[in-house]
Write a protein that holds these residues in place. Structure first.
Motif, PDB file in Angstrom:
ATOM      1  N   LEU A 128       1.001  -1.205  -0.159  1.00 20.93           N
ATOM      2  CA  LEU A 128       0.108   0.162   0.042  1.00 20.93           C
ATOM      3  C   LEU A 128       0.986   1.087   0.162  1.00 20.93           C
ATOM      4  CD1 LEU A 128      -2.784  -0.857   2.682  1.00 20.93           C
ATOM      5  CD2 LEU A 128      -3.033  -0.885   0.091  1.00 20.93           C
ATOM      6  N   SER A 129       0.386   2.225  -0.452  1.00 20.15           N
ATOM      7  CA  SER A 129       1.122   3.542  -0.660  1.00 20.15           C
ATOM      8  C   SER A 129       0.889   4.180   0.861  1.00 20.15           C
ATOM      9  CB  SER A 129       0.399   4.478  -1.498  1.00 20.15           C
ATOM     10  OG  SER A 129      -1.048   5.080  -0.737  1.00 20.15           O
ATOM     11  N   PRO A 130       1.850   5.094   1.422  1.00 19.19           N
ATOM     12  CA  PRO A 130       1.527   5.621   2.743  1.00 19.19           C
ATOM     13  C   PRO A 130       0.081   6.255   2.998  1.00 19.19           C
ATOM     14  CG  PRO A 130       3.698   5.897   1.699  1.00 19.19           C
ATOM     15  CD  PRO A 130       3.004   5.419   0.579  1.00 19.19           C
ATOM     16  N   ALA A 131      -0.562   6.806   1.809  1.00 23.29           N
ATOM     17  CA  ALA A 131      -1.563   7.444   2.261  1.00 23.29           C
ATOM     18  C   ALA A 131      -2.543   6.187   2.408  1.00 23.29           C
ATOM     19  CB  ALA A 131      -2.124   8.304   0.967  1.00 23.29           C
ATOM     20  N   ASP A 132      -2.691   5.326   1.302  1.00 25.20           N
ATOM     21  CA  ASP A 132      -3.775   4.320   1.701  1.00 25.20           C
ATOM     22  C   ASP A 132      -3.452   3.478   2.908  1.00 25.20           C
ATOM     23  OD1 ASP A 132      -4.725   4.862  -0.768  1.00 25.20           O
ATOM     24  OD2 ASP A 132      -3.853   3.330  -2.033  1.00 25.20           O
ATOM     25  N   LEU A 133      -2.304   3.264   3.388  1.00 24.50           N
ATOM     26  CA  LEU A 133      -1.705   2.714   4.504  1.00 24.50           C
ATOM     27  C   LEU A 133      -2.474   3.559   5.777  1.00 24.50           C
ATOM     28  CD1 LEU A 133      -0.050   0.368   5.796  1.00 24.50           C
ATOM     29  CD2 LEU A 133       1.882   1.888   5.815  1.00 24.50           C
ATOM     30  N   HIS A 134      -2.252   4.884   5.583  1.00 22.42           N
ATOM     31  CA  HIS A 134      -2.922   5.556   6.846  1.00 22.42           C
ATOM     32  C   HIS A 134      -4.193   5.388   6.890  1.00 22.42           C
ATOM     33  CE1 HIS A 134      -4.192   9.457   8.768  1.00 22.42           C
ATOM     34  NE2 HIS A 134      -3.217   8.956   9.440  1.00 22.42           N
ATOM     35  N   ALA A 135      -4.828   5.600   5.570  1.00 19.76           N
ATOM     36  CA  ALA A 135      -6.350   5.496   5.429  1.00 19.76           C
ATOM     37  C   ALA A 135      -6.925   4.016   6.200  1.00 19.76           C
ATOM     38  CB  ALA A 135      -6.843   5.555   4.059  1.00 19.76           C
ATOM     39  N   MET A 136      -6.083   3.002   6.188  1.00 16.41           N
ATOM     40  CA  MET A 136      -6.543   1.784   6.545  1.00 16.41           C
ATOM     41  C   MET A 136      -6.082   1.683   7.987  1.00 16.41           C
ATOM     42  SD  MET A 136      -5.257  -2.131   5.476  1.00 16.41           S
ATOM     43  CE  MET A 136      -6.112  -2.217   4.327  1.00 16.41           C
ATOM     44  N   LEU A 137      -5.117   2.669   8.490  1.00 10.95           N
ATOM     45  CA  LEU A 137      -4.904   2.588   9.814  1.00 10.95           C
ATOM     46  C   LEU A 137      -5.703   3.306  10.847  1.00 10.95           C
ATOM     47  CD1 LEU A 137      -2.387   1.870  11.712  1.00 10.95           C
ATOM     48  CD2 LEU A 137      -1.327   3.831  11.187  1.00 10.95           C
ATOM     49  N   VAL A 138      -6.259   4.399  10.305  1.00 11.30           N
ATOM     50  CA  VAL A 138      -7.006   5.459  11.176  1.00 11.30           C
ATOM     51  C   VAL A 138      -8.288   4.599  11.602  1.00 11.30           C
ATOM     52  CG1 VAL A 138      -8.453   7.306  11.126  1.00 11.30           C
ATOM     53  CG2 VAL A 138      -6.225   7.589  10.335  1.00 11.30           C
ATOM     54  N   PRO A 139      -9.131   4.070  10.866  1.00  7.74           N
ATOM     55  CA  PRO A 139     -10.334   3.443  11.386  1.00  7.74           C
ATOM     56  C   PRO A 139     -10.139   2.297  12.414  1.00  7.74           C
ATOM     57  CG  PRO A 139     -10.294   2.941   9.108  1.00  7.74           C
ATOM     58  CD  PRO A 139      -9.015   3.781   9.458  1.00  7.74           C
ATOM     59  N   ARG A 140      -8.855   1.686  12.220  1.00 12.18           N
ATOM     60  CA  ARG A 140      -8.470   0.465  13.252  1.00 12.18           C
ATOM     61  C   ARG A 140      -8.170   1.350  14.536  1.00 12.18           C
ATOM     62  NH1 ARG A 140      -5.589  -4.273   9.839  1.00 12.18           N
ATOM     63  NH2 ARG A 140      -7.181  -4.476   8.286  1.00 12.18           N
ATOM     64  N   LEU A 141      -7.288   2.363  14.358  1.00 17.15           N
ATOM     65  CA  LEU A 141      -6.800   2.905  15.422  1.00 17.15           C
ATOM     66  C   LEU A 141      -7.970   3.508  16.314  1.00 17.15           C
ATOM     67  CD1 LEU A 141      -3.764   5.121  14.410  1.00 17.15           C
ATOM     68  CD2 LEU A 141      -3.663   3.494  16.144  1.00 17.15           C
ATOM     69  N   MET A 142      -8.916   4.024  15.576  1.00 14.05           N
ATOM     70  CA  MET A 142     -10.352   4.494  16.192  1.00 14.05           C
ATOM     71  C   MET A 142     -10.990   3.399  16.831  1.00 14.05           C
ATOM     72  SD  MET A 142     -10.519   7.814  15.836  1.00 14.05           S
ATOM     73  CE  MET A 142     -12.041   8.224  15.945  1.00 14.05           C
ATOM     74  N   GLU A 143     -11.066   2.275  16.307  1.00 18.66           N
ATOM     75  CA  GLU A 143     -12.092   1.234  16.793  1.00 18.66           C
ATOM     76  C   GLU A 143     -11.171   0.655  18.019  1.00 18.66           C
ATOM     77  OE1 GLU A 143     -12.666  -3.615  15.471  1.00 18.66           O
ATOM     78  OE2 GLU A 143     -12.971  -2.059  13.903  1.00 18.66           O
ATOM     79  N   ALA A 144      -9.718   0.251  18.124  1.00 16.82           N
ATOM     80  CA  ALA A 144      -9.119   0.015  19.369  1.00 16.82           C
ATOM     81  C   ALA A 144      -9.124   1.134  20.314  1.00 16.82           C
ATOM     82  CB  ALA A 144      -7.535  -0.307  18.735  1.00 16.82           C
ATOM     83  N   ALA A 145      -9.091   2.328  20.078  1.00 17.43           N
ATOM     84  CA  ALA A 145      -8.988   3.294  21.173  1.00 17.43           C
ATOM     85  C   ALA A 145     -10.463   3.208  21.808  1.00 17.43           C
ATOM     86  CB  ALA A 145      -9.117   4.586  20.441  1.00 17.43           C
TER      87      ALA A 145
END
Length: 144
Positions: A119-136
């Protein structure tokens, strides 16, 4: 010796637009509100919890190959981080700030893994944010 007050705030609080958990720092609105009242030990504990959350979530998509290179790039680009912050937590900050300007993660001491592979850094970040939100959110619910 005076101890500096450290905050995980990254200056883009999404709780002001209605999120219960901030997309920038992954703290719940109550934790953001109460942060100034926490003593140093409580803040340190919360920072460790946030770092642990970021390491767990980011580690599913990203691996630090060279922590020194990552740190050097963070400093070179003036990206806020703590010296005691785990490298994967620092990588989350790097992606938040530089996701649209980075083309080659290997130049930052990082490589994608698992579902993040290729994944590109932008796509990686887009995948990461909702996972971080769910875990938080799960972290908040488990602490109440």
């Amino acid at each position: 010796m005076t101890r500096r007050i450290i905050s995980p705030c990254v200056g883009l609080c999404s709780t002001t637009v209605g999120d219960d958990v901030c997309r920038g720092c992954q703290r719940h609105a109550d934790e953001i509100r109460d942060w100034p009242a926490y003593d140093f030990d409580e803040r340190d504990l919360r920072l460790v919890e946030l770092d642990t959350l970021r390491v767990a979530v980011a580690g599913e998509l990203l691996r630090v190959v060279d922590a020194d290179m990552l740190k050097a790039q963070l400093e070179r680009h003036g990206i806020r981080h703590r010296d005691d912050q785990p490298p994967l937590s620092q990588a989350v900050e790097l992606l938040r700030v530089g996701r649209h300007r980075i083309s080659d993660l290997s130049r930052y001491g990082l490589e994608t893994v698992g579902e993040g592979a290729g994944l590109s850094p932008a796509d990686l970040h887009a995948m990461l944010v909702p996972r971080l939100m769910e875990a938080a959110e799960a972290r908040r619910l488990s602490s109440t």
